[in-house]
Design an enzyme around this catalytic site. Sequence first.
Site, PDB file in Angstrom:
ATOM      1  N   ARG A 117     -10.375 -11.472   1.669  1.00 39.71           N
ATOM      2  CA  ARG A 117     -11.202 -12.530   1.078  1.00 39.71           C
ATOM      3  C   ARG A 117     -10.497 -13.887   1.161  1.00 39.71           C
ATOM      4  O   ARG A 117     -11.159 -14.916   1.222  1.00 39.71           O
ATOM      5  CB  ARG A 117     -11.567 -12.148  -0.364  1.00 39.71           C
ATOM      6  CG  ARG A 117     -10.389 -12.049  -1.288  1.00 39.71           C
ATOM      7  CD  ARG A 117     -10.711 -11.256  -2.563  1.00 39.71           C
ATOM      8  NE  ARG A 117     -10.817  -9.809  -2.306  1.00 39.71           N
ATOM      9  CZ  ARG A 117     -11.114  -8.908  -3.242  1.00 39.71           C
ATOM     10  NH1 ARG A 117     -11.337  -9.290  -4.477  1.00 39.71           N
ATOM     11  NH2 ARG A 117     -11.196  -7.619  -2.929  1.00 39.71           N
TER      12      ARG A 117
ATOM     13  N   ASP B 132      -2.797  -7.513  -1.728  1.00 37.96           N
ATOM     14  CA  ASP B 132      -3.565  -6.590  -0.882  1.00 37.96           C
ATOM     15  C   ASP B 132      -5.042  -6.971  -0.833  1.00 37.96           C
ATOM     16  O   ASP B 132      -5.790  -6.440  -0.024  1.00 37.96           O
ATOM     17  CB  ASP B 132      -3.381  -5.155  -1.399  1.00 37.96           C
ATOM     18  CG  ASP B 132      -3.788  -4.118  -0.371  1.00 37.96           C
ATOM     19  OD1 ASP B 132      -3.995  -4.505   0.802  1.00 37.96           O
ATOM     20  OD2 ASP B 132      -3.888  -2.934  -0.737  1.00 37.96           O
TER      21      ASP B 132
ATOM     22  N   LYS C 215       0.841  -1.202   0.000  1.00 45.11           N
ATOM     23  CA  LYS C 215       0.000   0.000   0.000  1.00 45.11           C
ATOM     24  C   LYS C 215       0.874   1.249   0.000  1.00 45.11           C
ATOM     25  O   LYS C 215       1.994   1.209   0.506  1.00 45.11           O
ATOM     26  CB  LYS C 215      -0.861   0.025   1.276  1.00 45.11           C
ATOM     27  CG  LYS C 215      -2.010  -0.934   1.288  1.00 45.11           C
ATOM     28  CD  LYS C 215      -2.809  -0.771   2.588  1.00 45.11           C
ATOM     29  CE  LYS C 215      -3.948  -1.769   2.644  1.00 45.11           C
ATOM     30  NZ  LYS C 215      -4.938  -1.638   1.564  1.00 45.11           N
TER      31      LYS C 215
HETATM   32  N1  BES Z   1      -8.204  -3.674   4.274  1.00 45.24           N
HETATM   33  C1  BES Z   1      -8.325  -3.258   2.922  1.00 45.24           C
HETATM   34  C2  BES Z   1      -9.606  -2.496   2.669  1.00 45.24           C
HETATM   35  C3  BES Z   1      -9.729  -1.149   3.332  1.00 45.24           C
HETATM   36  C4  BES Z   1      -9.303  -0.016   2.668  1.00 45.24           C
HETATM   37  C5  BES Z   1     -10.307  -1.030   4.581  1.00 45.24           C
HETATM   38  C6  BES Z   1      -9.431   1.211   3.276  1.00 45.24           C
HETATM   39  C7  BES Z   1     -10.422   0.210   5.176  1.00 45.24           C
HETATM   40  C8  BES Z   1      -9.993   1.330   4.516  1.00 45.24           C
HETATM   41  C9  BES Z   1      -8.300  -4.474   2.007  1.00 45.24           C
HETATM   42  O1  BES Z   1      -7.521  -5.522   2.420  1.00 45.24           O
HETATM   43  C10 BES Z   1      -7.751  -4.009   0.702  1.00 45.24           C
HETATM   44  O2  BES Z   1      -6.612  -3.655   0.669  1.00 45.24           O
HETATM   45  N2  BES Z   1      -8.589  -4.009  -0.326  1.00 45.24           N
HETATM   46  C11 BES Z   1      -8.189  -3.575  -1.617  1.00 45.24           C
HETATM   47  C12 BES Z   1      -8.716  -4.586  -2.621  1.00 45.24           C
HETATM   48  C13 BES Z   1      -8.121  -4.452  -3.985  1.00 45.24           C
HETATM   49  C14 BES Z   1      -6.643  -4.792  -3.973  1.00 45.24           C
HETATM   50  C15 BES Z   1      -8.867  -5.362  -4.944  1.00 45.24           C
HETATM   51  C16 BES Z   1      -8.782  -2.193  -1.850  1.00 45.24           C
HETATM   52  O3  BES Z   1      -9.885  -1.918  -1.374  1.00 45.24           O
HETATM   53  O4  BES Z   1      -8.120  -1.394  -2.491  1.00 45.24           O
HETATM   54 ZN    ZN Z   2      -7.242  -5.719   4.415  1.00 49.74          ZN
HETATM   55 MN    MN Z   3      -5.515  -5.363   1.819  1.00 49.66          MN
END
Ligand code: BES
Ligand code: ZN
Ligand code: MN
Length: 491
Positions: free
Chosen positions: A341, A337, A267
């Site tokens: 899931r 990331d 990230k």
């Molecule tokens: N934990 C994150 C989602 C998240 C983002 C929660 C911001 C709270 C605030 C999750 O694991 C993630 O990184 N999701 C990605 C998915 C993508 C890579 C398909 C996202 O939402 O960008």
């Molecule tokens: Zn996450």
């Molecule tokens: Mn993530």
Amino acid sequence: MTVVVSARRGPLSATGAAALAVPVSAAAGDGPPMAGAGAAELAELGVDVPAVLAAEHADGKPGEVVSVAAPGRPGTRVLLVGVGDGTEPALRKAAAALARAAKSSESLATTLAQGRDPASVRAIAEALGFASYRFTRRSEDSPPALARIDLVLDSPARLRKQLDAAATVVDAVHLARDLANTPSKQKSPEWLAERAKAVGAAAGLSVTVRDEKAMAAEGFGGVLAVGQGSSRPPRFVEMTWSPRGAKRHVVLVGKGITFDSGGLSLKPPDSMPAMKTDMAGGAAVIATMTALRALGVTAKVTGLIPMAENLPGANATRPGDVIRHYGGLTSEVLNTDAEGRLVLADALAYAVARLEPDVVVDIATLTGAASLGLGKRHGALYTTSDDLRDALVGAATAAGERLWPMPLVADYRPALDSSIADLRNIGRRELNISGGSIVAALFLREFVADVPWAHLDVAGPARADADEDEVTKGATGFGVRTFCSWLAARG
Ligand code: BES
Ligand code: ZN
Ligand code: MN
């Protein structure tokens, strides 16, 4: 520390509290706002309520608080609290504002709940508790002054059950917030599993913890793949409430990523600090489980929390790796990331294969996309059952949380087709489907077979950027209130 809210008979001024609070209803038409129960006593303390409200241009809207000294009793503050139209949402707002306005007083007594129906009394007691929450790791800190709130009621004994239930739910929400606010330096998967064990045992639950060896032996490939980039190994926690004569079995599953760096699909720096709360879904499940005995829940309830730290260490899962989930389905991990899931898939498959559930509900801070659509105060609700949708939306509304139903769009499913595995863990970009929260929900659905299932994507409401109404800055404990309300109503 949790503020203690207790009930007593009036009059208000006889409580001897340092702050006395009286409700003010919103103006009807052109008329002035109207002070409610206890206002006459304030006159005896030298406070001319109508004059104060006029001077302050108060209109009684929910959350408005006018504070004045009581000339007739030096050292006592009088708080006039707007309650709007007196509906439950307005009372929650009012009580939360009152708790904040009174936080530096030694003691508070209020007639806010006097003469109201039991559900409103409970809403007020809860909101006072929720808004009083604090989390601090300062080296020196003065404890909050306000430790006790007296609710003045005509017949306190008749509302005992409501107030006990409110205290139970407040404690559970505070536990969920504490767990999620804890920095990940302390909060390893092992630490979180130990906490689940301790609070679970104290609440009459049986708790089992699988370590990485046990998970490897049983095939929890998703949790292991996400956790293998950290030196602190993953855990799989199973908490069970099994009352005698239970007729239904509910399984709750909570995402327990104790820190989400993104893994090798790292990230950006600004997105990372909030990721200590990426186990907020798991915290909501742990906390809900601790409330079941006190709420008298008659269903059997199992809480499953897959816990892992998503870091890009030397042994981390690589984009392009294929992993094997519990039960055998395989995923091509194209973005590390999209880890939530992967761990949930194992837990859902395990629930369906091993626990004979009547219904499975998972809760997860799963996608940023969910909060793009619904904002920070609504959770996204996906479900394969209309009855479950109505029950969960109803439970959320009654409990002061907000869920909004979202579609499981069948046409988007091909985005998850992989050329080498059963599924890919992110949608195929060429298909230009977008809808990241929906695609994630479709991924999870592959693991629940035909068991009635609901998924709460709470990436938005699990955190708050500032104190607002019943939530406090940081982790909010979202979901605990909905689950408690839903499970208690199911008997
Ligand atoms: N934990 C994150 C989602 C998240 C983002 C929660 C911001 C709270 C605030 C999750 O694991 C993630 O990184 N999701 C990605 C998915 C993508 C890579 C398909 C996202 O939402 O960008
Ligand atoms: Zn996450
Ligand atoms: Mn993530």
